[in-house]
Design an enzyme around this catalytic site. Structure first.
Site, short mmCIF file in Angstrom:
data_model
loop_
_atom_site.label_atom_id
_atom_site.label_comp_id
_atom_site.label_asym_id
_atom_site.label_seq_id
_atom_site.Cartn_x
_atom_site.Cartn_y
_atom_site.Cartn_z
CB VAL A 27 -0.94 2.44 8.81
CG1 VAL A 27 -2.62 1.98 9.26
CG2 VAL A 27 -0.19 1.02 8.77
CB VAL A 28 -3.00 6.60 5.12
CG1 VAL A 28 -1.60 7.17 4.80
CG2 VAL A 28 -3.88 5.79 3.86
NE ARG A 65 -10.37 5.38 15.38
CZ ARG A 65 -10.74 5.53 16.63
NH1 ARG A 65 -11.58 5.46 17.23
NH2 ARG A 65 -9.62 5.95 17.45
CB ALA A 96 0.42 -2.37 7.99
CG PHE A 97 -3.56 -7.14 9.36
CD1 PHE A 97 -3.88 -6.21 10.41
CD2 PHE A 97 -4.11 -8.32 9.22
CE1 PHE A 97 -4.56 -6.91 11.76
CE2 PHE A 97 -5.08 -8.83 10.20
CZ PHE A 97 -5.12 -8.16 11.58
CD GLU A 98 -1.77 -8.63 4.60
OE1 GLU A 98 -3.12 -8.55 4.51
OE2 GLU A 98 -1.17 -7.40 4.49
CG HIS A 139 0.11 15.62 2.45
ND1 HIS A 139 -1.05 15.20 3.43
CD2 HIS A 139 0.39 16.98 2.95
CE1 HIS A 139 -1.18 16.10 4.08
NE2 HIS A 139 -0.37 17.31 4.02
CB SER A 190 8.00 -0.91 13.51
OG SER A 190 7.08 -0.31 12.87
CD1 TRP A 222 -2.17 -2.11 1.58
CD2 TRP A 222 -3.25 -0.52 0.39
NE1 TRP A 222 -3.47 -2.48 1.30
CE2 TRP A 222 -4.25 -1.76 0.67
CE3 TRP A 222 -3.77 0.74 -0.13
CZ2 TRP A 222 -5.48 -1.66 0.00
CZ3 TRP A 222 -5.04 0.42 -0.54
CH2 TRP A 222 -5.93 -0.48 -0.58
#
Length: 149
Positions: free
Chosen positions: A69-70, A76, A44-46, A115, A101, A15
């Site tokens: 992680v946006v 949330r 990120a979750f993986e 940005h 991390s 991502w």
């Protein structure tokens, strides 16, 4: 510890890869590319599961994980980020291999050129810091072993 034969795993979430990949650029300014194996995961979750598997393999002195992680407005993102960081910490504690991390969770992010440029540069800096942290924790643990001997 002979740093010339030390290998590192670098895991990056896909991502916002254009931003996250910059962390690897920063990391490679300090750690030679020939000592780094790079792994892409969907998001990120993986990362925690991949980090645990890489750390448990015994091939790496440290595992570095990078993600952005946006707030997508649907869930949330801070809960996701906290779960990921907790999982990475657990992977390191369970395996005894440092898991670092480079996960950023900005409160305000819009997909604008401005940005994106700011966060790309920030990820380069965070990658450099991760390389220094990896070397630092390895030196600290080496000193601990020397004292124990």
């Amino acid at each position: 510890m002979d740093m010339t034969h030390t290998r590192y795993a670098f895991v990056k979430a896909q991502w916002h890869a254009d931003i996250v990949d910059r962390a690897l650029d920063g990391f490679l300014e300090t750690i030679p590319a020939g000592q780094v194996d790079v792994f892409d995961v969907p998001g990120a979750f993986e990362m925690p599961l991949m980090a645990r598997d890489l750390a448990a393999s015994g091939r790496y002195a440290a595992v570095v994980c990078a993600a952005f992680v946006v707030d997508g407005g649907i869930y949330r993102h801070d809960f996701v980020a906290q779960s990921v960081v907790d999982g990475l910490m657990r992977a390191g504690l369970d395996t005894g291999v440092p898991v670092l991390s480079v996960s950023l969770t900005p409160h305000h992010y819009q997909e604008t050129d401005h940005h994106n440029a700011i966060y790309r540069e920030h990820f380069v800096t965070k990658g450099r810091e991760a390389a220094q942290a990896a070397l630092g924790i390895l030196r600290a643990r080496e000193a601990l072993t020397v004292r124990a001997a």
